[in-house]
Design a protein around this motif. Sequence first.
Motif, short mmCIF file in Angstrom:
data_model
loop_
_atom_site.label_atom_id
_atom_site.label_comp_id
_atom_site.label_asym_id
_atom_site.label_seq_id
_atom_site.Cartn_x
_atom_site.Cartn_y
_atom_site.Cartn_z
N VAL A 107 0.83 -1.20 0.00
CA VAL A 107 0.00 0.00 0.00
C VAL A 107 0.87 1.25 0.00
N VAL A 108 1.90 1.27 0.83
CA VAL A 108 2.77 2.45 0.92
C VAL A 108 3.49 2.69 -0.41
N VAL A 109 4.12 1.64 -0.94
CA VAL A 109 4.87 1.80 -2.19
C VAL A 109 3.94 2.13 -3.35
N GLY A 110 2.85 1.36 -3.47
CA GLY A 110 1.92 1.59 -4.57
C GLY A 110 1.26 2.96 -4.51
N THR A 111 0.91 3.41 -3.31
CA THR A 111 0.28 4.72 -3.16
C THR A 111 1.24 5.84 -3.55
N LEU A 112 2.49 5.74 -3.14
CA LEU A 112 3.47 6.77 -3.51
C LEU A 112 3.66 6.83 -5.02
N TYR A 170 -2.10 -1.30 -6.49
CA TYR A 170 -2.37 -0.09 -5.72
C TYR A 170 -1.90 1.16 -6.48
N ALA A 171 -0.77 1.05 -7.15
CA ALA A 171 -0.27 2.19 -7.92
C ALA A 171 -1.26 2.59 -9.00
N PRO A 207 -5.67 12.03 0.94
CA PRO A 207 -6.84 11.62 1.75
C PRO A 207 -8.07 11.29 0.91
N ASN A 208 -8.22 11.97 -0.24
CA ASN A 208 -9.39 11.75 -1.07
C ASN A 208 -9.23 10.59 -2.05
N SER A 209 -8.05 9.97 -2.06
CA SER A 209 -7.79 8.87 -3.00
C SER A 209 -7.65 7.52 -2.31
N LEU A 210 -7.79 7.48 -0.99
CA LEU A 210 -7.53 6.24 -0.25
C LEU A 210 -8.76 5.38 0.00
N THR A 211 -9.95 5.87 -0.33
CA THR A 211 -11.17 5.09 -0.06
C THR A 211 -11.13 3.72 -0.73
N PRO A 212 -10.84 3.61 -2.04
CA PRO A 212 -10.78 2.27 -2.65
C PRO A 212 -9.64 1.42 -2.10
N VAL A 213 -8.56 2.06 -1.66
CA VAL A 213 -7.44 1.31 -1.09
C VAL A 213 -7.86 0.63 0.21
N ARG A 214 -8.62 1.36 1.04
CA ARG A 214 -9.06 0.81 2.32
C ARG A 214 -9.99 -0.37 2.14
N ILE A 216 -9.95 -2.51 -0.52
CA ILE A 216 -9.28 -3.62 -1.19
C ILE A 216 -8.20 -4.26 -0.32
N ALA A 217 -7.60 -3.49 0.57
CA ALA A 217 -6.50 -4.01 1.39
C ALA A 217 -6.87 -5.27 2.19
#
Length: 294
Positions: A107-112, A170-171, A207-214, A216-217
Amino acid sequence: MADLRGVGPGDAGADAVIVTGSRDDRFSRILIITGATLLAVVALAALAAPLLSSWGATEVDPNATLAAPAGAHLLGTDTNGMDVWSRVLHAARLDLGIAVAAVALAVVVGTLLGLVAGYRGGWIDDVLMRVVDIFQAFPTFILALAVAALLGNGTVNLIITIAAVNAPAYARLVRAEVRTQRELPFVDAAVTSGASTTGILWRHLLPNSLTPVRTIAPLNCGWAMLTLAGLSFLGLGVSIPEAEWGAMISLGAPDVVGGRWWTSVPPGLALFVSVLGFSLLGEGLQERANAKRR
């Protein structure tokens, strides 16, 4: 919440929409509570493993090789004389720990990567997305096998392996969200007010892009546990005598033919319950997010 636009107070459809929305909310709540409960039971059993068993995870009883479940050994022993009950409990620590750590790293790497690619665009976006395409061109487990064979065994290497095959998804997901968000007026307002690129990324877009990440994780945590078990089953993950569910299933698989089910069925059930918990939790979060969008 259900969308009531266009439905008047006297319309018969209003009640149906409200009932549908509340039904979806109840269903998502049931999924979340059930999944969280299963995971809580597994996590508590893992933490209390030394208290719930009088045998160590790698302790050998030389007088009880492949012993059937009995008083001294609640779930019997394996071909090495190690207590199956104790090993199932202790293996939960390793399986849960590696899965959660690997997904967190992904999540950290893909999000960055997704943040940078989605906001900057241009050649940076092209290069990063082509790298992502290369990773996603291979079936995930086949790619995990290749990375695991390259890095070798070890807890840290397994975390890196599972994270490497998860991070591209995630990226791409975060990139798509950022590309949508950056066109909205609040980003233009932040730029006009003199906000730096870093500030826009971290305070507004992230903050506005993490909803789908939360959502799927949790699903990926279940997949990570299956990947870890599969790698250990094939000899590329955790090795015996260390307690890990996939390795235990691999060691006990030949015993099932002879009727000694206890060497592989208990770790298989523990793996099933854990993956089911993550799946229900993830599905519940997705249902709740979809209900809010509706």
